[in-house]
Design a protein around this motif. Structure first.
Motif, PDB file in Angstrom:
ATOM      1  N   ILE A  39       0.837  -1.341  -0.062  1.00 40.52           N
ATOM      2  CA  ILE A  39      -0.095  -0.170   0.110  1.00 40.52           C
ATOM      3  C   ILE A  39       0.862   1.174  -0.101  1.00 40.52           C
ATOM      4  O   ILE A  39       1.760   1.461   0.869  1.00 40.52           O
ATOM      5  N   ILE A  41       0.763   5.481  -0.173  1.00 37.73           N
ATOM      6  CA  ILE A  41      -0.020   6.748  -0.134  1.00 37.73           C
ATOM      7  C   ILE A  41       0.578   7.927  -0.238  1.00 37.73           C
ATOM      8  O   ILE A  41       1.796   8.168   0.384  1.00 37.73           O
ATOM      9  N   ILE A  50      -8.297   5.971  -5.741  1.00 35.31           N
ATOM     10  CA  ILE A  50      -7.576   4.537  -5.340  1.00 35.31           C
ATOM     11  C   ILE A  50      -7.161   3.795  -6.735  1.00 35.31           C
ATOM     12  O   ILE A  50      -8.038   3.988  -7.666  1.00 35.31           O
ATOM     13  N   ALA A  65     -10.477  -0.127   1.939  1.00 30.50           N
ATOM     14  CA  ALA A  65      -9.500   1.125   2.010  1.00 30.50           C
ATOM     15  C   ALA A  65      -9.934   2.464   1.803  1.00 30.50           C
ATOM     16  O   ALA A  65      -9.537   3.354   2.460  1.00 30.50           O
ATOM     17  N   ALA A  69      -9.797   5.474   4.482  1.00 27.19           N
ATOM     18  CA  ALA A  69      -9.285   6.883   4.454  1.00 27.19           C
ATOM     19  C   ALA A  69     -10.474   7.978   4.950  1.00 27.19           C
ATOM     20  O   ALA A  69     -10.072   9.036   5.483  1.00 27.19           O
ATOM     21  N   VAL A  82      -6.088  12.085  -0.412  1.00 20.97           N
ATOM     22  CA  VAL A  82      -4.971  10.723  -0.439  1.00 20.97           C
ATOM     23  C   VAL A  82      -5.360  10.165  -1.696  1.00 20.97           C
ATOM     24  O   VAL A  82      -6.312  10.000  -2.146  1.00 20.97           O
ATOM     25  N   ILE A  84      -4.337   6.529  -3.197  1.00 17.02           N
ATOM     26  CA  ILE A  84      -3.904   5.331  -2.568  1.00 17.02           C
ATOM     27  C   ILE A  84      -3.557   4.207  -3.596  1.00 17.02           C
ATOM     28  O   ILE A  84      -4.460   4.126  -4.414  1.00 17.02           O
ATOM     29  N   ASN A 102      -5.534  -3.970   4.040  1.00 18.01           N
ATOM     30  CA  ASN A 102      -5.524  -3.040   3.277  1.00 18.01           C
ATOM     31  C   ASN A 102      -6.021  -1.682   4.134  1.00 18.01           C
ATOM     32  O   ASN A 102      -5.497  -0.747   4.142  1.00 18.01           O
ATOM     33  N   VAL A 106      -3.950   1.494   5.633  1.00 17.68           N
ATOM     34  CA  VAL A 106      -4.448   2.914   5.359  1.00 17.68           C
ATOM     35  C   VAL A 106      -4.345   3.861   6.544  1.00 17.68           C
ATOM     36  O   VAL A 106      -3.927   4.785   6.599  1.00 17.68           O
TER      37      VAL A 106
END
Length: 280
Positions: A39, A41, A50, A65, A69, A82, A84, A102, A106
């Motif tokens: 992962i 970020i 994502i 995920a 977030a 973010v 990801i 996941n 995060v």
């Protein structure tokens, strides 16, 4: 900022009751394994983006995920967004906590990235709102997990035990398995105290003798192939074999790499999603 998000197996999974709100009361021995997603970020101006290397993985709010977030941003009033990236290696809908790990990754990454420095207790509160396995995945390792996943007791390490994992070509819905489970019809429960004692002694045979997953009562009836894989693993010298989580992945413990490799080669020829790994 990047982190490895490790999968898990359940060396024992028991359901000991059901709360009035519908949540099942669990007692599980969880163990991290050396199969992981990566992962990454990065901070962006706003929103949640994502990206994933597997086209069948959703990249919107259906992805746990994403929800992790979103809840972190709202809880700590984060002013940025973010991006990801999920490099997925853990099979999906497999009983290996691929989504849960996941989400935990995060939460851990965002806590560092935005320098929130939230204590683990607070992260566990967010994690529990996402799923029963997510609080455990924040720290991983070897642990006893109880309640609805919120009570976690660290156990002595059970690392470096050889595993073969086999995931059949279908997924299983955790929600559907728990909905179908009749708690009052569970007549045989795992002896979790005996398993923990055996793990402390490094007695793999005794661990395997006692390990049990009560969700097999549901999933094996719907998918006979899971039972067939378990039988094949034992025939190929696995010390013990069990379904992980709600399934359908089956794992087998092996005393040496030669036996594990022989099983892996055979299973891989029949099931593409076959892995040889270790506990960590």
């Amino acid at each position: 900022m990047e982190i490895k998000a490790h999968g898990k197996i359940n060396i024992a999974l028991d359901v000991i009751g059901k709360r009035e709100d519908g949540y099942h009361i669990l007692k599980m021995i969880m163990q991290s394994i050396d199969i992981y997603d990566v992962i990454n970020i990065e901070v962006i101006e706003k929103g949640i983006e994502i990206r994933c290397n597997k086209s069948y993985v959703p990249v919107d709010s259906r992805n746990i995920a994403y929800r992790a977030a979103d809840r972190f941003i709202k809880r700590y009033n984060v002013r940025k967004g973010v991006a990801i990236d999920i490099n997925k290696n853990i099979p999906v809908s497999a009983g290996l906590a691929g989504g849960s790990t996941n989400a935990a990754a995060v939460l851990n990454l965002m806590n560092k990235l935005f320098e929130v420095n939230a204590p683990l207790k607070e992260l566990k509160e967010i994690a529990l709102s996402l799923g029963a396995d997510v609080p455990y995945c924040l720290t991983g390792g070897t642990a006893l997990c109880e309640g609805i996943g919120e009570k976690i007791t660290k156990l002595p390490s059970f690392k470096n035990n050889i595993l073969v994992l086999v995931k059949p070509s279908f997924g299983v819905s955790t929600r559907e398995v728990y909905t179908s489970l009749k708690v009052d019809k569970i007549y045989k429960h795992p002896n979790i105290d005996a398993i923990i004692d055996s793990m402390k002694k490094g007695d793999l045979k005794s661990v395997c003798w006692n390990m049990k997953n009560v969700l097999e009562n549901v999933t094996l009836k719907k998918h006979r192939i899971i039972g067939e894989i378990k039988t094949s693993m034992i025939e190929m010298d696995a010390v013990g074999s069990l379904m992980s989580g709600s399934g359908p992945t089956v794992f087998g413990f092996f005393e040496d790499m030669l036996k594990a490799q022989r099983c892996y080669d055979y299973m891989k020829s029949k099931y593409p999603e076959t892995y040889i790994t270790r506990t960590i």
